[in-house]
Design a protein around this motif. Structure first.
Motif, mmCIF file in Angstrom:
data_model
loop_
_atom_site.group_PDB
_atom_site.id
_atom_site.type_symbol
_atom_site.label_atom_id
_atom_site.label_comp_id
_atom_site.label_asym_id
_atom_site.label_seq_id
_atom_site.Cartn_x
_atom_site.Cartn_y
_atom_site.Cartn_z
ATOM 1 N N LEU A 1 38.603 25.885 48.026
ATOM 2 C CA LEU A 1 37.546 26.902 47.996
ATOM 3 C C LEU A 1 38.024 28.215 48.608
ATOM 4 O O LEU A 1 37.713 29.301 48.097
ATOM 5 N N LEU A 2 38.786 28.118 49.696
ATOM 6 C CA LEU A 2 39.311 29.338 50.312
ATOM 7 C C LEU A 2 40.280 30.060 49.377
ATOM 8 O O LEU A 2 40.240 31.286 49.248
ATOM 9 N N LEU A 3 41.156 29.283 48.729
ATOM 10 C CA LEU A 3 42.105 29.885 47.798
ATOM 11 C C LEU A 3 41.380 30.562 46.640
ATOM 12 O O LEU A 3 41.702 31.699 46.264
ATOM 13 N N SER A 4 40.382 29.880 46.089
ATOM 14 C CA SER A 4 39.631 30.448 44.961
ATOM 15 C C SER A 4 38.917 31.731 45.359
ATOM 16 O O SER A 4 38.953 32.737 44.627
ATOM 17 N N SER A 5 38.262 31.713 46.513
ATOM 18 C CA SER A 5 37.528 32.898 46.954
ATOM 19 C C SER A 5 38.481 34.040 47.288
ATOM 20 O O SER A 5 38.202 35.211 46.993
ATOM 21 N N TRP A 6 39.634 33.704 47.883
ATOM 22 C CA TRP A 6 40.618 34.739 48.206
ATOM 23 C C TRP A 6 41.127 35.440 46.950
ATOM 24 O O TRP A 6 41.157 36.674 46.881
ATOM 25 N N VAL A 7 41.506 34.668 45.954
ATOM 26 C CA VAL A 7 42.034 35.243 44.714
ATOM 27 C C VAL A 7 40.961 36.076 44.023
ATOM 28 O O VAL A 7 41.228 37.189 43.535
ATOM 29 N N ALA A 8 39.737 35.558 43.972
ATOM 30 C CA ALA A 8 38.654 36.286 43.314
ATOM 31 C C ALA A 8 38.352 37.603 44.027
ATOM 32 O O ALA A 8 38.140 38.645 43.381
ATOM 33 N N LEU A 9 38.363 37.587 45.364
ATOM 34 C CA LEU A 9 38.048 38.797 46.121
ATOM 35 C C LEU A 9 39.179 39.822 46.043
ATOM 36 O O LEU A 9 38.928 41.028 46.026
ATOM 37 N N VAL A 10 40.423 39.343 46.006
ATOM 38 C CA VAL A 10 41.539 40.273 45.794
ATOM 39 C C VAL A 10 41.388 40.948 44.429
ATOM 40 O O VAL A 10 41.598 42.152 44.283
ATOM 41 N N GLY A 11 41.008 40.167 43.411
ATOM 42 C CA GLY A 11 40.776 40.746 42.089
ATOM 43 C C GLY A 11 39.647 41.756 42.097
ATOM 44 O O GLY A 11 39.752 42.823 41.477
ATOM 45 N N LEU A 12 38.562 41.444 42.820
ATOM 46 C CA LEU A 12 37.442 42.381 42.914
ATOM 47 C C LEU A 12 37.878 43.672 43.599
ATOM 48 O O LEU A 12 37.520 44.774 43.162
ATOM 49 N N GLY A 13 38.671 43.526 44.682
ATOM 50 C CA GLY A 13 39.187 44.708 45.355
ATOM 51 C C GLY A 13 40.056 45.540 44.429
ATOM 52 O O GLY A 13 40.032 46.776 44.461
ATOM 53 N N GLY A 14 40.836 44.853 43.565
ATOM 54 C CA GLY A 14 41.673 45.568 42.613
ATOM 55 C C GLY A 14 40.861 46.353 41.603
ATOM 56 O O GLY A 14 41.234 47.465 41.215
#
Length: 234
Positions: free
Chosen positions: A146-159
């Motif tokens: 869950l942490l990995l999924s949320s991290w990747v998704a939030l990095v994408g949102l920041g991008g």
């Protein structure tokens, strides 16, 4: 002998417990993930490429520092050296967790360490009910996944949001927020709180330094504070 329904309930309960513990930790790393994504986009890294790097590296400071160092004109070796230095602490974590992995299936011993970061280590450390190998494995995979999924998704949102932010946005300074969130699962304990505050204060004071040096300084200060506190009797 446990029934199938009992085992199913136990598995579900363990997964829900891991998910519940992960929510506040994921929120604590959200600002930093957004900063990493926004910074990558402002430096010309496509969001999908940055998300792939986030999934592969899965270490915020080791991801962020090379980005800012490249932006400041640092060489490849310097940037990679900073990433290696930042992630050196994971060797200590892996040594501490080795007994938990010893009796696990081979596939888990190979894949499980990919989820080892400050947050997953401290989430496990905060619990005293993970002695059973299957229970530990379930908790580790659900929480870390869950942490990995949320991290990747939030990095994408920041991008995605990065192009709409002005160059040199004050959001860059929010990278130090992760140093407080790093110990989120145990911030109620005095020593982890002191370590987090030390790292945060040093990183904030050193934020004007170029190339992500402030973030590295904060991490180094936190590690030093932890080492000194370990010498003090409880």
């Amino acid at each position: 002998m446990p029934t199938i329904s009992h085992m199913t309930r136990t598995t579900t309960t363990g997964g829900l417990r891991a998910a519940r513990d992960t929510i506040p930790v994921a929120l604590s790393i959200a600002p930093f993930a957004l900063v990493v994504g926004a910074t990558g986009t402002q430096l010309g890294v496509p969001p999908l490429a940055d998300m792939a790097a986030a999934a592969t590296v899965f270490a915020g400071a080791a991801h962020f520092a090379p980005l800012t160092m490249f932006a400041a004109g640092a060489g490849v070796l310097a940037a990679l050296g900073a990433a290696v230095l930042i992630n050196a602490r994971l060797l200590l974590y892996s040594t501490a967790l080795e007994p938990r992995f010893r009796g696990q299936p081979r596939w888990f011993r190979w894949l499980g360490p990919a989820l080892l970061i400050d947050q997953t280590y401290l989430m496990v450390l905060a619990r005293d009910d993970l002695d059973d190998p299957a229970r530990f494995r379930r908790y580790w995979l659900v929480g870390g996944g869950l942490l990995l999924s949320s991290w990747v998704a939030l990095v994408g949102l920041g991008g995605v949001l990065g192009p709409f932010l002005p160059a040199g946005s004050p959001l860059d300074a929010a990278g130090v927020v992760v140093l407080a969130g790093m110990l989120g699962p145990r911030l109620t304990a005095v020593r982890p709180l002191l370590v987090a505050l030390t790292a945060l204060l040093v990183a904030t004071a050193a934020a004007p330094l170029p190339g992500g040096v402030g973030l590295i300084a904060g991490i180094a200060a936190g590690i030093a504070a932890g080492a000194l506190l370990d010498r003090v009797p409880s």
